[in-house]
Design a protein around this motif. Sequence first.
Motif, mmCIF file in Angstrom:
data_model
loop_
_atom_site.group_PDB
_atom_site.id
_atom_site.type_symbol
_atom_site.label_atom_id
_atom_site.label_comp_id
_atom_site.label_asym_id
_atom_site.label_seq_id
_atom_site.Cartn_x
_atom_site.Cartn_y
_atom_site.Cartn_z
ATOM 1 N N ARG B 14 8.863 -8.338 4.314
ATOM 2 C CA ARG B 14 7.761 -7.824 3.501
ATOM 3 C C ARG B 14 6.792 -7.022 4.376
ATOM 4 O O ARG B 14 6.279 -5.989 3.971
ATOM 5 C CB ARG B 14 7.030 -8.969 2.806
ATOM 6 C CG ARG B 14 6.044 -8.476 1.754
ATOM 7 C CD ARG B 14 5.327 -9.598 1.065
ATOM 8 N NE ARG B 14 6.218 -10.456 0.316
ATOM 9 C CZ ARG B 14 6.292 -11.765 0.439
ATOM 10 N NH1 ARG B 14 5.528 -12.393 1.299
ATOM 11 N NH2 ARG B 14 7.110 -12.471 -0.290
ATOM 12 N N ALA B 15 6.572 -7.516 5.594
ATOM 13 C CA ALA B 15 5.682 -6.796 6.505
ATOM 14 C C ALA B 15 6.260 -5.421 6.838
ATOM 15 O O ALA B 15 5.541 -4.418 6.850
ATOM 16 C CB ALA B 15 5.477 -7.613 7.788
ATOM 17 N N GLN B 16 7.559 -5.371 7.086
ATOM 18 C CA GLN B 16 8.184 -4.076 7.389
ATOM 19 C C GLN B 16 8.080 -3.135 6.191
ATOM 20 O O GLN B 16 7.814 -1.943 6.332
ATOM 21 C CB GLN B 16 9.663 -4.266 7.768
ATOM 22 C CG GLN B 16 9.877 -4.963 9.099
ATOM 23 C CD GLN B 16 9.243 -4.197 10.262
ATOM 24 O OE1 GLN B 16 9.072 -2.985 10.198
ATOM 25 N NE2 GLN B 16 8.866 -4.916 11.308
ATOM 26 N N SER B 18 5.826 -3.257 3.886
ATOM 27 C CA SER B 18 4.424 -2.884 3.722
ATOM 28 C C SER B 18 4.041 -1.765 4.686
ATOM 29 O O SER B 18 3.376 -0.797 4.309
ATOM 30 C CB SER B 18 3.552 -4.117 3.944
ATOM 31 O OG SER B 18 2.205 -3.780 3.793
ATOM 32 N N ILE B 19 4.488 -1.900 5.933
ATOM 33 C CA ILE B 19 4.194 -0.852 6.925
ATOM 34 C C ILE B 19 4.812 0.473 6.472
ATOM 35 O O ILE B 19 4.188 1.529 6.524
ATOM 36 C CB ILE B 19 4.727 -1.254 8.322
ATOM 37 C CG1 ILE B 19 3.885 -2.404 8.886
ATOM 38 C CG2 ILE B 19 4.722 -0.070 9.275
ATOM 39 C CD1 ILE B 19 4.416 -2.982 10.177
ATOM 40 N N VAL B 22 2.696 1.896 3.533
ATOM 41 C CA VAL B 22 1.418 2.470 3.978
ATOM 42 C C VAL B 22 1.668 3.785 4.707
ATOM 43 O O VAL B 22 0.965 4.786 4.497
ATOM 44 C CB VAL B 22 0.665 1.480 4.886
ATOM 45 C CG1 VAL B 22 -0.566 2.138 5.498
ATOM 46 C CG2 VAL B 22 0.256 0.236 4.095
ATOM 47 N N ASP B 23 2.688 3.792 5.525
ATOM 48 C CA ASP B 23 2.981 4.973 6.330
ATOM 49 C C ASP B 23 3.512 6.121 5.463
ATOM 50 O O ASP B 23 2.920 7.204 5.402
ATOM 51 C CB ASP B 23 4.006 4.590 7.400
ATOM 52 C CG ASP B 23 4.338 5.762 8.312
ATOM 53 O OD1 ASP B 23 3.508 6.689 8.403
ATOM 54 O OD2 ASP B 23 5.420 5.756 8.921
ATOM 55 N N GLY B 26 1.402 6.786 2.158
ATOM 56 C CA GLY B 26 0.090 7.279 2.576
ATOM 57 C C GLY B 26 0.118 8.747 2.961
ATOM 58 O O GLY B 26 -0.859 9.465 2.770
ATOM 59 N N ARG B 27 1.231 9.190 3.505
ATOM 60 C CA ARG B 27 1.331 10.597 3.933
ATOM 61 C C ARG B 27 1.820 11.511 2.811
ATOM 62 O O ARG B 27 1.823 12.733 2.939
ATOM 63 C CB ARG B 27 2.285 10.710 5.127
ATOM 64 C CG ARG B 27 1.641 10.323 6.440
ATOM 65 C CD ARG B 27 2.524 10.639 7.625
ATOM 66 N NE ARG B 27 3.580 9.655 7.792
ATOM 67 C CZ ARG B 27 4.879 9.939 7.737
ATOM 68 N NH1 ARG B 27 5.278 11.163 7.485
ATOM 69 N NH2 ARG B 27 5.776 8.995 7.897
ATOM 70 N N LEU B 28 2.257 10.904 1.730
ATOM 71 C CA LEU B 28 2.846 11.671 0.630
ATOM 72 C C LEU B 28 1.765 12.448 -0.128
ATOM 73 O O LEU B 28 0.682 11.936 -0.374
ATOM 74 C CB LEU B 28 3.506 10.666 -0.314
ATOM 75 C CG LEU B 28 4.665 11.093 -1.201
ATOM 76 C CD1 LEU B 28 5.821 11.604 -0.362
ATOM 77 C CD2 LEU B 28 5.102 9.897 -2.042
ATOM 78 N N ALA B 29 2.091 13.666 -0.502
ATOM 79 C CA ALA B 29 1.136 14.449 -1.298
ATOM 80 C C ALA B 29 1.023 13.842 -2.697
ATOM 81 O O ALA B 29 2.021 13.377 -3.264
ATOM 82 C CB ALA B 29 1.601 15.886 -1.397
ATOM 83 N N TRP B 50 2.508 -3.731 -4.465
ATOM 84 C CA TRP B 50 1.765 -2.889 -3.517
ATOM 85 C C TRP B 50 1.252 -1.631 -4.221
ATOM 86 O O TRP B 50 0.096 -1.238 -4.038
ATOM 87 C CB TRP B 50 2.668 -2.508 -2.338
ATOM 88 C CG TRP B 50 1.928 -1.709 -1.303
ATOM 89 C CD1 TRP B 50 1.186 -2.186 -0.272
ATOM 90 C CD2 TRP B 50 1.824 -0.276 -1.233
ATOM 91 N NE1 TRP B 50 0.632 -1.149 0.440
ATOM 92 C CE2 TRP B 50 1.010 0.029 -0.119
ATOM 93 C CE3 TRP B 50 2.354 0.770 -1.984
ATOM 94 C CZ2 TRP B 50 0.712 1.338 0.257
ATOM 95 C CZ3 TRP B 50 2.047 2.080 -1.617
ATOM 96 C CH2 TRP B 50 1.239 2.354 -0.518
ATOM 97 N N THR B 54 -2.724 -0.316 -4.750
ATOM 98 C CA THR B 54 -3.176 0.806 -3.921
ATOM 99 C C THR B 54 -3.309 2.105 -4.716
ATOM 100 O O THR B 54 -3.478 3.171 -4.133
ATOM 101 C CB THR B 54 -2.188 1.047 -2.756
ATOM 102 O OG1 THR B 54 -0.867 1.223 -3.299
ATOM 103 C CG2 THR B 54 -2.194 -0.105 -1.779
ATOM 104 N N ARG B 70 3.113 9.046 -5.711
ATOM 105 C CA ARG B 70 1.807 8.983 -5.040
ATOM 106 C C ARG B 70 0.701 9.245 -6.061
ATOM 107 O O ARG B 70 0.596 10.342 -6.605
ATOM 108 C CB ARG B 70 1.741 10.030 -3.934
ATOM 109 C CG ARG B 70 0.420 10.069 -3.186
ATOM 110 C CD ARG B 70 0.299 8.882 -2.241
ATOM 111 N NE ARG B 70 -0.801 9.052 -1.308
ATOM 112 C CZ ARG B 70 -2.011 8.523 -1.478
ATOM 113 N NH1 ARG B 70 -2.276 7.798 -2.538
ATOM 114 N NH2 ARG B 70 -2.942 8.723 -0.570
#
Lengths: 267, 342
Positions: B14-16, B18-19, B22-23, B26-29, B50, B54, B70
Amino acid sequence: MAALVVGAVAYTANVVPIWEGIREYFADSSAPMDFVLYSNYERQVDALLAGHVDVAWNTNLAYLRTVGLTGGTCRALAQRDTDVTFKTVLVAREGSGLHGLESVRGQRLALGSKDSGQARILPIKFLADAGISLDDVRPVIFDSDVGKHGDTGRSELDALQAVLGDEADVAALGITTWQQLKQAGELGVEEVWTSPDYCHCNFTALASLDDDRAEAWTSHLLAMDWDVPEHRRILELEGLTRWVRPQLEGYRSLEEAMREQAIPLTW
Amino acid sequence: MTTAGPDQVRSARRAQLSIRLVDVVGRLAAGTTTLVPVESPAEVEVVDTWCRGTGNSVLAVHPDAVEVYRGRLSDLDSILPPDRMPGRRLWLYTNFHCNLACDYCCVSSSPKADPRVLGVDSVAALVTEAGEAGATELFLTGGEPLMHPAIAEVVAICTTAAPTVMLTNAMLFRGARLRALDSMPREALTLQVSLDSATPDLHDRHRGAGTWARAVEGIRTAREMGFTVRIAMTVASRAGGEEVEVERFAATLGIRPGQLVVRHIAKEGEATQGIVLTRATLVPEVCATADGIWWHPVGATDEAMRVSADLLPLRPTIEAIREEYLGYRRRGDVLAASFPCA
């Protein structure tokens, strides 16, 4: 009235729709604006000082550099509500037994980019305030996306990855990154320590900006409303629920950190 | 060396995830999508949780990946005006047989067509459920509704529930059918009469010799009986400007301005040419026939447009139609956002 020109750093593709939306919001106001995008905060601070833009959407580090370079004459106009309660969180694997700043002594500490207030400069400051120097920990450094002042969160994710991969014991994260990560549920990672609040971004202007223009623009910005769907789309992308007047005392910790760590005003 | 337990494995995964979220997201237009690989239904749930937390959205779940959008996806309220929300209008095909055999009929009605009469009990049940689901307008069509053996009863049920429009060719206003018509309420009922042109030629070419004159006569009769009448013209193209002529002619019959509905010929039923319609490209208008519930009345014999073979319960079918249409619109928005021409 001539359009006020606002500078912003293009740290993600969404900076374009955010600023196009804000520009549209201002179009029918008494303070119309346009925007210019920069690839990093150093270029943006230079542009503000050179008068290429009237206002710069600055990180805390970029703001304090501007303060330093203008001899303290620049001023902040507004911030996000999320900027005035920013924090750094130190996290470790669940069950690590680490709790509180003192427990970090001697641990492998993953820190982010050298220009990230939340992931590098302030964690070092908070540790130092607790009597723990960098020599007292084993730093694991991730200098990624330098120039963005930690906006991309890249170095924070690298730091967390190091903890999960057992290459570090503790990672320093900004509160926004940590909150986003936690939305996925239980991660097997827990908070070791959370910092006091400090300030993050603000709109910075030089003293030469006319007071009436500045106030007209700021007042209209502050009138953006979460309950208006078109405003909410922009506010959500930019990570706030409302714009607020600046709270400058929230920059004191970073200001001290920059002095203590001899962070240069330009590089 | 210790071995990680199942809980720890789940947390680590789950942590992987989640990272990665976010990564990558988060960068997606805003308005674009990305595929996030998943290994189990539980991971789909993690991605969905998630996204909800968010301000992002799950667009689709594929066998081994979740397609993340996004930003927040639009909902139907922001896409359609309230009066076009699927379910606000309910169309009822009372029957499929007709005294005419128009060459563009979208459901191939004719005197020889299987009547497939919608029973009075079914009409009553559908109208009740539609009302509970928020229907505010009812439409009766066919075939020629006046050929329904109990059309006066059908109209009474409908007009008691909501304002009703009955589509008719206005050519059967005689004898028992005229008496049935006369028994219908004037207040809650509008008659929508088909008239394709201001002069007989075009209308008769599609609908049969002499039909224009009889339709006009029917319009006059209905008006004299005190009914609100509006005209519907079906056109291959609006380029000829015929609708202006029809509107002028309609005024001479006492039809109020704005009471003209212009419809394009759709490539359905008998029509060999016309606009090609699919569920993905057509705003749905819930439609019931004796054979089930359909996406839209224009495709009420097109199997691809059938949403359910069951007439009832209606409400879940309306919900399914809304959900499916929303999916098309969201997908359309994404395609539009990711298909620049230069």
